[in-house]
Design a protein around this motif. Structure first.
Motif, short mmCIF file in Angstrom:
data_model
loop_
_atom_site.label_atom_id
_atom_site.label_comp_id
_atom_site.label_asym_id
_atom_site.label_seq_id
_atom_site.Cartn_x
_atom_site.Cartn_y
_atom_site.Cartn_z
N LEU A 1 3.79 1.62 -1.13
CA LEU A 1 4.54 1.79 -2.36
C LEU A 1 3.64 2.03 -3.56
CD1 LEU A 1 7.33 -0.93 -2.07
CD2 LEU A 1 7.58 1.53 -1.83
N SER A 2 2.32 1.89 -3.33
CA SER A 2 1.39 1.92 -4.45
C SER A 2 1.43 3.25 -5.18
CB SER A 2 -0.03 1.67 -3.91
OG SER A 2 -0.96 2.15 -4.84
N LEU A 3 1.29 3.16 -6.50
CA LEU A 3 1.34 4.38 -7.31
C LEU A 3 -0.05 4.93 -7.58
CD1 LEU A 3 4.14 3.40 -9.81
CD2 LEU A 3 4.25 5.06 -7.97
N GLU B 1 0.82 -1.20 0.00
CA GLU B 1 0.00 0.00 0.00
C GLU B 1 0.86 1.25 0.00
OE1 GLU B 1 -2.65 -0.32 3.26
OE2 GLU B 1 -3.90 -1.82 2.26
#
Lengths: 628, 628
Positions: free
Chosen positions: A480-482, A478
């Motif tokens: 690191l989510s883009l 989450e």
């Protein structure tokens, strides 16, 4: 537009055979790395499969009878007479479990381990519980099998008894290494010892029964035993619980259906039948013989060794039985080295365990799982002094808990996937599940204070651990989510700080690097001794090339703290700037030379790791003589 | 022109008292850091000095007599009669050594340790030999004193005998910690136990002599002893060698002259006289008493304990002797914790040992030396099961070798610096040196097979190690030297490679950094699973911002090897270029979360460390929820 370049480096390896690792000891022990394309896809015949997947189950004959008698011995010499009825109950249990598992084989032709069956049919919680129980079971299989194998050896060679712990640990190390190399030779490796064991023990039982029945052979020696406990239902239940270890490994074939030749399920099912029959025969046979010979458990010699001594004397045949027993027990330990890493890789792929456990190593095996299993089981053997009896109470709970969850999962499976005869199948699995559930409770309760509490506590803790690991990975994903992420703007400025303690070639190389990545460079020195600072200043004048030098005073001889404060100051005054701290680091010619240099670089990296906007870079300087 | 900025961060610490370390356990155990300006400069009186510097020497009374009797016991009960003559020889030796050392005190008022005296007067080789002998001596002092102190405790409380190793190790840990905190309280710490020991043992001897002489007290108990060896000169020499351990620590005062009040040399010399007199009295006294009581060494009770039992019974006075003995022995071990780190810091400053040993830690003590000594001596105690007798043969060789080198150095000193009465002084030191040289040979030869060989082998190895360390530092200095060095030209080009395994926030931050340090940036992905690569490619299209992506195929699942080959290729085609490999690294919120992530970054850094022209930089991404 981005361009895509694809460079195949595969060819390069082919030339030299395989990539060379830096550690030749590793290569000698483990062999050369294998390419991913070399993953084996081999199918095995029923005869070989019986050997490969039964060693765990069959080998338990080596200790199960003994454990029953040992539990009964607390009730005195008369109690030993109950050994046979208890063994009969366990044989009946074996029948129920085997029948139940044959259905799993047909329902899960791709391999129906307890984790998969329980997870698919009962949900994540029971699935993880089964997985935890199985992992514990695998570790205990290694520990108990090795301890028992070494007991077979030390029974034949009593002078080795005092060295049993070191022998145990060496064997675990040996099996670990063998598995790190890869176990593709397993058919050829397993078949001879397994059949040799079946043959030797079969001979022992048949000859023994014949001699005691028809030749009126008397008990081996008069036995003296004083009971410490009243003979009652509790004692009998405990004996039963101890004997249940005979069933460990019965599930192995159902996990390995895809390894059989077609028709896989049918072949696997037939093999399971054979295995149960052989196990039942050997177990009941040894129990009858132990009863007829009136054998009493002794710490320094196993029941099986006493039996072989009684029937075969002290000749070649005796040693044959002991060698066969030791070998099959070591093989049994070996099976866990396939099962544990496979299950933990499944868990890791589902993000319930650290992902390193899902990586295949140089030899295409799950190296990290193998090493973990080796370490934990070796530790157990050391803690319990290689004593089988002390380990047994920790063993059977996990086995029967996974049996139960697997069978109950099957019940649900038939309910959800009704096919021809599903009601009958459901009843069979229900009978199996309920029986093993009752047995699990009996084992946990009767052995609770003897050590089962460890496992009863450990399994929920493991499940919580699995869930914690999963939560962590979810959190990482989450954060690191883009999704909805705006790429950060370029930094408003980039200060490069070259940390120096003196002025030498390494510093000048670091300075060269610093100047090539930014135009805003400063050197920085932390003053611990003012005399040194003065020398640095003088030399800096000559070599700096116009780069300024900042000196920070430190009263506590710490380099990290003043540097960290300096960076905080700078970033507070210059928000959205970025700082690179460049450390001149010289690389000695031998790794142990590192011991002779301060590890300040490491300290600084660790300390600044958590500082936002700061990047630490080491510029290596390679030491060599005659450099210009 | 370079500019010089000097920022004083000292003030900042003063506000908060002291810098806060990240590990609070360390603060609790060791206390807050001390500023460099807090280095103590305290002088002590003769009475305190006697306590501080004599505990090592005086404490040897606790085992020296016993070791003589133990060596003699091999010759049977009659041989024990030689205990007294042997003790007399050792007392004479003590006199010679003490007189000889008084001259060192006057010649080296700044502290004349054997290393300094031997190095200055005899050269580097003898100096390093003396240093090696001393380091061994200090380690052995800790091991022998602690073992002997614990023997005093277990003699009084026999139920602790089985736990002696763990008690030994705990005491070493305790003394190590105390020294890491700093030993500035040493006067107050040392005086009471030392004088208490002198008082207790003096009482024991006087009361004992009185009772045996005038009250006709009979031997404590009839002793039975069967000799295993003929009573001859070898046996006597071995007994003498064992007893020589009584002299260990006699040199302590001569090392510590600057700690005395003025006139330093005179005060130190007087204190040395007192010390020798007290030591002689206690040693001869216990030897006479042991002889009169016909005591025989026993493994589970020390001679001193038997003596105290015999004279004082089992009341308070008995326990007083045991407690005093245990305490002074622990103090004796403590003195090594001052001497060993000081000597190793001297060696480190002369570049004969790793420089970390010359750094003062948070508490202004040489922490690394203290920790090393603690670890090595604890290891010795574990290996030798906390058995004093087993350790003794390793002990005395180092002590007497350093005596010899120190005395012979003094001979040379008088020859080189003739002053009033130099001939007489030279003769005194020569007598001392020759005597101790003979004793060294006697000890090494008579105890060679009993363990002295270890030290005889170890000392030259240590000297070779010292010289190797020095060679390494010289090599480093030479290869870092700027003499005739031309600063390197700026790199011809700077490629930045961002290594990616997926596309996420961390990768974009790394990309941002890469773009800010060079205009020549490429992303690079090593393909292990083609499906993953395809996903990366798709996402890269969206987020790359025009930066190209290179994909390397890897057949052996290794990331390092293809990357390394790629870099080699690039640098071969582009000489004088520089490559920065940027690794996106995310920093978990807890350090143990690292266990759940691949340590690929570490592997890559290690592998590329030795590659010329390549710099590896981690760009940390700090995980947190709700980031935008």
């Amino acid at each position: 537009m981005p361009k895509y370049v694809s460079i195949k480096v595969e060819e390069r390896f082919k030339k030299s055979g395989a990539p060379e690792g830096p550690f030749s000891l590793k290569r000698i022990l483990l062999g050369n790395p294998l390419a991913t394309s070399q993953t084996p896809h081999q199918r095995i015949s029923k005869v070989v499969a019986l050997a490969v997947f039964s060693s765990d189950a069959l080998s338990s004959v080596a200790y199960a009878t003994e454990e029953i008698l040992l539990a009964l011995a607390a009730g005195g010499i008369v109690a030993l007479n109950y050994g046979l009825p208890v063994a009969a109950c366990i044989a009946a249990l074996l029948f129920v479990v085997a029948v139940s598992y044959r259905q799993t084989i047909h329902a899960y032709p791709s391999g129906g381990g307890a984790y998969i069956v329980a997870k698919e049919n009962l949900g994540q919680g029971p699935g993880l519980t089964a997985a935890a129980a199985l992992l514990v079971d695998y570790v205990m299989t290694v520990a108990v099998s090795i301890a028992s194998g070494v007991a077979a050896i030390t029974s034949a060679f009593p002078s080795l008894f005092d060295h049993r712990v070191i022998i145990c640990v060496s064997l675990v190390a040996f099996v670990t290494l063998a598995n790190l190399r890869g176990v593709r030779e397993s058919g050829a490796l397993f078949a001879p010892p397994t059949y040799f064991f079946v043959f030797s023990l079969g001979m022992l039982i048949l000859v023994g029964l014949f001699r005691t029945e028809f030749l009126g052979m008397p008990p081996a020696q008069p036995a003296l035993l004083v009971g410490t406990e009243e003979l009652g239902i509790l004692l009998l239940l405990r004996a039963f619980a101890s004997g249940c270890t005979a069933l460990s490994g019965v599930e192995a074939i159902s996990n390995a259906v895809p390894a059989f030749r077609t028709p896989e399920s049918r072949n696997a099912s037939i093999t399971l039948g054979w295995m149960a029959a052989i196990l039942g025969f050997l177990f009941i046979g040894t129990s009858i013989l132990a009863h007829r010979l009136e054998l009493v458990p002794r710490p320094e010699e196993t029941i099986l060794s006493q039996m072989a001594h009684g029937i075969f004397g002290s000749g070649v045949l005796y040693y044959m039985v002991q060698v066969a027993t030791a070998m099959i027990l070591i093989l049994a330990a070996n099976t866990s080295f396939a099962d544990f890493p496979r299950l933990s890789s499944l868990l890791a792929r589902d993000r319930f365990l650290p992902r390193q456990l899902a990586n295949r190593g140089d030899r295409l095996v799950f190296s990290n799982g193998i090493i973990s299993l080796g370490l934990v089981s070796a530790l157990l053997l050391v803690i319990f002094h290689g004593n089988t009896h002390a380990l047994i109470p920790l063993y059977a709970v996990g086995v029967f808990l996974s049996f139960t969850l697997s069978q109950l999962g099957m019940v649900r499976h038939w309910y959800d996937n009704p096919g021809p005869g599903w009601r009958r199948k459901m009843v069979v699995n229900l009978a199996g599940g309920v029986t093993t559930a009752v047995v699990t409770v009996v084992i946990a309760a009767s052995k609770f204070l003897h050590g089962a509490w460890v496992v009863v506590l450990l399994i929920p803790l493991l499940v919580m651990g699995f869930q914690g690991v999963r939560r962590h990975y979810t959190f990482v994903r989450e954060s690191l989510s883009l999704e909805g992420y705006k790429p950060p703007a370029p930094p408003a400025g980039h200060l490069v700080v070259v940390l120096i303690a003196g002025v030498h070639r390494g510093v000048l190389e670091a300075l060269r690097y610093a100047r090539s990545i930014s135009s805003n460079v400063t050197a920085l020195s932390v003053e611990i001794d003012p005399e040194v600072t003065e020398r640095v200043r003088q030399r800096w004048k000559l070599w700096s090339g116009g780069i300024p030098l900042t000196v920070l005073k430190s009263s506590y001889r710490s380099v990290v703290k003043p540097l960290s404060d300096y960076l905080d100051d700078y970033l507070e005054k210059n928000p959205n700037h970025m700082v690179t701290v460049v450390l001149p680091e010289f690389i000695p010619t031998h790794w142990w030379h590192h011991l002779m240099h301060n590890q300040t670089a490491l300290l600084i990296k660790t300390a600044l790791l958590f500082k936002h906007g700061v990047i630490v870079t080491s510029v290596p300087h390679h030491l060599r003589r005659g450099e210009d």
